[in-house]
Design a protein around this motif. Structure first.
Motif, short mmCIF file in Angstrom:
data_model
loop_
_atom_site.label_atom_id
_atom_site.label_comp_id
_atom_site.label_asym_id
_atom_site.label_seq_id
_atom_site.Cartn_x
_atom_site.Cartn_y
_atom_site.Cartn_z
N ILE A 17 -30.12 69.43 0.78
CA ILE A 17 -29.01 70.17 1.41
C ILE A 17 -29.58 71.35 2.18
O ILE A 17 -30.74 71.75 1.97
CB ILE A 17 -27.96 70.67 0.38
N THR A 18 -28.79 71.89 3.09
CA THR A 18 -29.13 73.16 3.74
C THR A 18 -28.02 74.15 3.45
O THR A 18 -26.87 73.76 3.21
CB THR A 18 -29.28 73.02 5.26
N GLY A 19 -28.36 75.42 3.49
CA GLY A 19 -27.34 76.46 3.43
C GLY A 19 -26.84 76.78 4.83
O GLY A 19 -27.17 76.09 5.80
N ILE A 20 -26.05 77.81 4.93
CA ILE A 20 -25.55 78.24 6.24
C ILE A 20 -26.73 78.57 7.14
O ILE A 20 -27.66 79.27 6.73
CB ILE A 20 -24.64 79.48 6.10
N PRO A 21 -26.75 78.09 8.39
CA PRO A 21 -27.88 78.38 9.29
C PRO A 21 -27.78 79.80 9.85
O PRO A 21 -27.33 80.02 10.97
CB PRO A 21 -27.71 77.33 10.39
#
Length: 506
Positions: A443-447
């Protein structure tokens, strides 16, 4: 946009040495006591160079129009006098004036106020950089000469407000003007025709919106010093309301550059950009290529080929497929095939790919399961599909729905081009139906790196260093939350998928 001006005509006038057609737009409201003096102060040796003086009386309640008629009858200036039956506002008056200049094929227009606040004596200096082709707009600045504004009578509270607002506006828009709030402007009419000024406010923040639009369109702005004058004229600006409006304008622009909101202020920005932040989806997908032997990659939805070019640099052969062929893509992929991804892939997309890359593409399709099924058919033995999709279960779209303010953004999870939305559970069900199993997920967090987009005055994607520098406490907390609760705080879902042998793809 307005397009009545022929670029070749203007370039021909400059190249051939033909004098450019200069117009003066005088915006006037209750200027009966000052209008004649303003027109008198236009330098005698400059008058013969003026093609038109357009005086627009914005439904004044005094004798401004009658003063204009009297002056017109005995003046050597080529005056066109217009009186509005209803007040159009400061911005509305300018819109009508610039539209007139475009329709009458002028080359340069100077905005002059009928109340005498700005010096007509400087008209030659205002147009000179435009005549030399050095810029697209010239702004008179009262702040370029240190201390001049206060010596000219600018009240301390207005001076402080001007400096504070200009600092905020420069920071949000990624510019470096000495002043955003001078009304002494000269424009290339061709440049005005290239920006959507008709959509701007009819109020006093029109001038700030024009600055934003010129900047977004890549136009060149030059500032020159002008004297400050405060006389007995009545100020029609509500200071607090004006401050709120201009800050709102630049804040909206910055949000539009970041991808939030409707995006009309960022009209010249690219819709697709390489995500180079160290924790971005593109960086993570690229990390999955490390350790894989050089092979053949099918990049479905390759856009301009920015991501594909990095895959090629890792030693892979890349075949890119997208609905439209961008100007840059051919130099960034080994082979490009133009195809509608919502339809079966054409025969020239052969098989035996080691990796099929679906980065930020499935959410744009009406039938993403069809593309996944076709990707499976084209895999070589041991091949995988790498996917990134936005997480509709993220708190941001959930909150928008909860408060009844769901709408599309220019980019991001709620991108206006998205036609399918996925949560982790719904996407993994789609994966299983398509005959795949999850080999690994991330997953990624907010960019947070997008907060720098446009802050340097450009529209290039932020670099990894930019992303790192912007990862403060909030970014670290968000990253930790995404790992602890990915279905709520994960911004994008990343998967490496492998086909299930013998499983039918539906």
């Amino acid at each position: 946009m307005l397009g009545a001006v022929s670029a070749s005509t203007h370039e021909g006038r400059r190249a051939g040495g033909t004098a450019q057609r200069i117009g003066i737009l005088v915006v006037a409201y209750n200027a009966a006591s000052t209008l004649h003096t303003v027109l008198d102060r236009i330098p005698p040796d400059f008058r013969s160079r003026i093609s038109d003086v357009l005086v627009r009386d914005d439904a004044s309640t005094d004798a401004t129009y009658l003063v204009g008629l009297g002056y017109q009858s005995q003046s050597d200036l080529p005056i066109t006098l217009v009186r509005h039956s209803q007040n159009m506002g400061y911005g509305g008056n300018q819109k009508a004036g610039y539209r007139w200049c475009i329709e009458h094929d002028l080359d340069i227009v100077v905005l002059l106020h009928g109340d005498g606040q700005y010096a007509p004596e400087l008209l030659p200096a205002m147009v000179a950089p435009l005549e030399r082709g050095e810029c697209d707009a010239v702004f008179g600045s009262r702040m370029l000469t240190e201390g001049a504004a206060r010596r000219g009578g600018m009240p301390l509270y207005k001076y402080a407000g001007n400096r504070i607002l200009t600092t905020v506006e420069n920071a949000l828009a990624g510019m470096d003007l000495s002043e955003w709030h001078s009304g002494y402007r000269a424009y290339s009419v061709e440049a005005l025709a290239d920006i959507p000024f008709e959509t701007n406010s009819d109020g006093f923040d029109f001038d700030s919106e024009v600055i934003i639009q010129l900047h977004e369109a890549g136009k060149r702005i030059v500032e020159i010093p002008i004297p400050t004058y405060y006389g007995d004229e009545i100020c029609h600006v509500n200071g607090l309301g004006y401050a709120r409006d201009v800050v709102t304008d630049v804040a909206r622009y910055r949000l539009h550059k970041m991808g939030f909101g409707t995006g009309e202020l960022a009209f010249n920005s690219q819709d697709y950009e390489l995500k180079e932040g160290e924790t971005s989806s593109h960086s993570q997908l690229l990390s999955w290529f490390r350790g894989r032997p050089a092979g053949k990659v099918l990049d479905l939805g390759c856009a301009d080929g920015s991501l594909a070019s990095l895959v090629r640099q890792a030693g892979h052969e890349v075949v890119g497929v997208d609905t439209h062929k961008s100007d840059a893509v051919l130099s960034r992929v080994d082979t490009f095939i133009e195809a509608d991804l919502d339809r079966p892939l054409p025969a020239e997309v052969d098989d035996d790919f080691d990796v099929v890359l679906c980065a930020d593409v499935l959410e744009h399709l009406r039938q993403p399961e069809q593309l996944l099924a076709e990707a499976r058919e084209r895999l070589a033995p041991g091949g995988v599909v790498m996917v990134s999709v936005p997480n509709f279960g993220h708190w941001y779209p959930r909150a928008r729905v909860l408060v009844g303010r769901f709408d599309y953004d220019r980019r991001g999870i709620l991108d206006a081009d998205h036609v399918r939305f996925f949560t982790r559970a719904s996407f993994e069900r789609l994966v299983a139906r398509s005959g795949f199993r999850v080999r690994r997920r991330s997953i990624t967090g907010i960019p947070f790196e997008v907060t720098k987009r446009g802050a340097d005055g450009g529209d290039s994607a932020p670099t990894a260093a930019d992303g790192a520098s912007s990862r403060g406490l909030v970014a670290r907390v968000d990253s930790a939350l995404a790992k602890a609760w990915p279905t709520l705080f994960g911004y994008q879902l990343l998967y490496e998928l492998e086909p299930v042998e013998g499983a039918p793809a539906h």
